[in-house]
Design an enzyme around this catalytic site. Sequence first.
Site, mmCIF file in Angstrom:
data_model
loop_
_atom_site.group_PDB
_atom_site.id
_atom_site.type_symbol
_atom_site.label_atom_id
_atom_site.label_comp_id
_atom_site.label_asym_id
_atom_site.label_seq_id
_atom_site.Cartn_x
_atom_site.Cartn_y
_atom_site.Cartn_z
ATOM 1 N N ASP A 1 51.522 -23.350 73.498
ATOM 2 C CA ASP A 1 50.829 -24.641 73.503
ATOM 3 C C ASP A 1 50.892 -25.315 72.146
ATOM 4 O O ASP A 1 50.782 -26.537 72.043
ATOM 5 C CB ASP A 1 49.385 -24.471 73.946
ATOM 6 C CG ASP A 1 49.329 -24.077 75.408
ATOM 7 O OD1 ASP A 1 49.507 -22.880 75.696
ATOM 8 O OD2 ASP A 1 49.178 -24.971 76.247
ATOM 9 N N ARG B 1 48.765 -29.404 83.939
ATOM 10 C CA ARG B 1 48.500 -28.591 82.749
ATOM 11 C C ARG B 1 49.838 -28.094 82.241
ATOM 12 O O ARG B 1 50.874 -28.302 82.867
ATOM 13 C CB ARG B 1 47.525 -27.445 83.018
ATOM 14 C CG ARG B 1 47.389 -26.932 84.409
ATOM 15 C CD ARG B 1 48.627 -26.323 84.952
ATOM 16 N NE ARG B 1 49.088 -25.222 84.119
ATOM 17 C CZ ARG B 1 50.304 -24.723 84.146
ATOM 18 N NH1 ARG B 1 51.224 -25.254 84.956
ATOM 19 N NH2 ARG B 1 50.656 -23.722 83.376
ATOM 20 N N GLY B 2 49.828 -27.439 81.088
ATOM 21 C CA GLY B 2 51.068 -26.979 80.479
ATOM 22 C C GLY B 2 51.488 -27.965 79.401
ATOM 23 O O GLY B 2 51.352 -29.181 79.556
ATOM 24 N N ALA B 3 52.027 -27.415 78.314
ATOM 25 C CA ALA B 3 52.294 -28.219 77.115
ATOM 26 C C ALA B 3 53.116 -29.468 77.433
ATOM 27 O O ALA B 3 52.702 -30.603 77.146
ATOM 28 C CB ALA B 3 53.010 -27.347 76.073
ATOM 29 N N ASN C 1 48.982 -19.758 72.433
ATOM 30 C CA ASN C 1 49.389 -19.788 73.839
ATOM 31 C C ASN C 1 48.209 -19.271 74.652
ATOM 32 O O ASN C 1 47.163 -18.905 74.110
ATOM 33 C CB ASN C 1 50.649 -18.932 74.044
ATOM 34 C CG ASN C 1 51.267 -19.142 75.421
ATOM 35 O OD1 ASN C 1 51.407 -20.273 75.875
ATOM 36 N ND2 ASN C 1 51.617 -18.064 76.098
ATOM 37 N N LYS C 2 48.372 -19.256 75.942
ATOM 38 C CA LYS C 2 47.304 -18.843 76.853
ATOM 39 C C LYS C 2 46.632 -17.554 76.366
ATOM 40 O O LYS C 2 47.296 -16.634 75.907
ATOM 41 C CB LYS C 2 47.912 -18.616 78.238
ATOM 42 C CG LYS C 2 46.946 -18.198 79.316
ATOM 43 C CD LYS C 2 45.848 -19.211 79.540
ATOM 44 C CE LYS C 2 46.420 -20.591 79.732
ATOM 45 N NZ LYS C 2 45.420 -21.647 79.550
#
Lengths: 370, 370
Positions: free
Chosen positions: A249, A54-56, A259-260
């Site tokens: 993101d 996960r993560g951009a 973002n989150k």
Amino acid sequence: MKVKEAYYRTIWIKPGDQKTIQIIDQRSLPHEFIIEDLKTVEQVAIAIKDMHVRGAGLIGAAAGYGMYLATLEASSSNSFDKHINAAAARLNATRPTAVNLTWAVNRQLTAIQQGSDHQEKIEIANRTAIAIADEDAAHCKNIGNFGLEIVEEIQRKKNGEPINILTHCNAGWLAFVDYGTATAPIYAAFDKGIDIHVWVDETRPRNQGARLTAWELAAHGIPHTVIADNVGGHLMQHGQVDLVITGSDRTTYTGDVANKIGTYLKALAAQDNNVPFYVALPSSSFDWKIRDGCADIPIELRDENEVKYIQGLSDGALKNVLLTPLESPAANYAFDVTPARLITGLITERGVCQANENSILQLFPEYKKV
Amino acid sequence: MKVKEAYYRTIWIKPGDQKTIQIIDQRSLPHEFIIEDLKTVEQVAIAIKDMHVRGAGLIGAAAGYGMYLATLEASSSNSFDKHINAAAARLNATRPTAVNLTWAVNRQLTAIQQGSDHQEKIEIANRTAIAIADEDAAHCKNIGNFGLEIVEEIQRKKNGEPINILTHCNAGWLAFVDYGTATAPIYAAFDKGIDIHVWVDETRPRNQGARLTAWELAAHGIPHTVIADNVGGHLMQHGQVDLVITGSDRTTYTGDVANKIGTYLKALAAQDNNVPFYVALPSSSFDWKIRDGCADIPIELRDENEVKYIQGLSDGALKNVLLTPLESPAANYAFDVTPARLITGLITERGVCQANENSILQLFPEYKKV
């Protein structure tokens, strides 16, 4: 970055086996360190969708390697192009918010078209996947250097007192290929001997902060403290946060940051307490089409059970425990949008700019509309 | 309120045993419903400190009953007064933020002094403990009626669409003796047939929202959805919250509100999105001495393990699971202070006022300094 004195990236081609991609399965961190083999596009899609990765930046890199695996599969299928396009669609459908996903898939589609035969298309896809990963790492390293200047500026004002940096979620090296974005200035500052301490938002519901950022920082030896997501405002009111850095993101060319979930709340608190609020991102996370992030960035709604249940370690084994009444429904919005007006600056691989169209396009003039 | 068709308060004297107090041990909710006997001041102190009981009003009521038990113990001790004073100090030391605690202890100390002998002191303490609990319930009922007017005003504007109310932590009947504060208008509105839905902040780290508020609302049949604490800002940005109501552990006479950590972040989001933000409290939660809540209300720092571990249900049993790397420290600030400027109004047992000294003292003129 280092894990027990060994150097790792988050994704790579298996040594000695060009047909297998390896990743760190992040679902088991911080309690177990598991390397997973991915041999098919479907396995890559599941790894993205179910957040083994996960993560951009890492989603983009995984999609890049996934498209490379697609060329291997396609060359033994009935229709090469049909298989490639189906793989692209499958990968694009895994996560709706991260713009790096479609960016990497489209880059691969364009590159693969240049090949004159199947073998050349495979080689191009291989090189492109590696290039996407290498560029991601290089961009993050640059972000670290530009962010370091911000930390050093605060250091001058604080006269040697420790600098407290708050971060939300994991925009660490685990979210990219190496270094991370929000963490890159932290690693750069720490490695330069600057006295820093990191407030780690645990980042419910999936606790990427408590699980991944804390694990990363501990592995690197950086002083840090895990806090519930509710705490940051209180700390800022009492002068215990000098700087907030988060990842993104997706960032519109006007400076709105998806973002989150919860990032927006920290940005509000930072503004209310005059704490600088920076967002660190590689340019691959910019969306050059969307003007109004709050209205137009799609926000992923994930399974309610990610809120109702949580995984942790009990008696040496990973357990899922129920947190709510079984009959209570939950809603699991994964991201929110922080309006540009709340953001002090964007830290990119080309330097720091303000969160507005003019400033962003000065750094990235090739995206100016003619 | 009702639990499986039986009517309960949160604390009472055991029927047929005047020397035993009974409480609902809230640590096991929502998974188990356990009634606990408390027979000594020390047991009451532990029940408050370790949060078998919690919440502003219930802490006050428990302290009141604790002081009644203290008179029973004191009458068989060497020095009645010494024992009473030690019990008061022990109870006052259990939780630093809730003002109801010292308010109830001091009310008992003053009352007990009026008794001419031990037996009369015991009777006075018994009556006072019951009066504190009864008044708490009556105040909460009044808060419900005044808060109902706010909900009805929103109902008129929404033309019959469902009304979405967000609440943080548990200021429900479990936090008081009955009805609750933040939940009292919700129960009143639902019972009147108004179409409402409640967003329940899970309220990390102890998850009083996910465990207690959700359980309460489910038991009463009120539509609700549990959300991570990070979500409220996003919902407000998208028009999905019509009203925020929280409780308060201590409110200055100038209108600053100490409440569960994270309340301040929701108040910031409410202001940023023009969502009315109300705090419901009985007057026993006012601090008539402190002017600047942010600077002067003491904020409890609790055990880091409440952040690092969480309890939930797994295979039918309650388990504590570790959420962070074992070596990562955590900080556990239990409350924050929401400045008066962010608060639309205070809902008290005497009516609704603005969060400022003039408006508060108009409702409670007996506290005006002469």
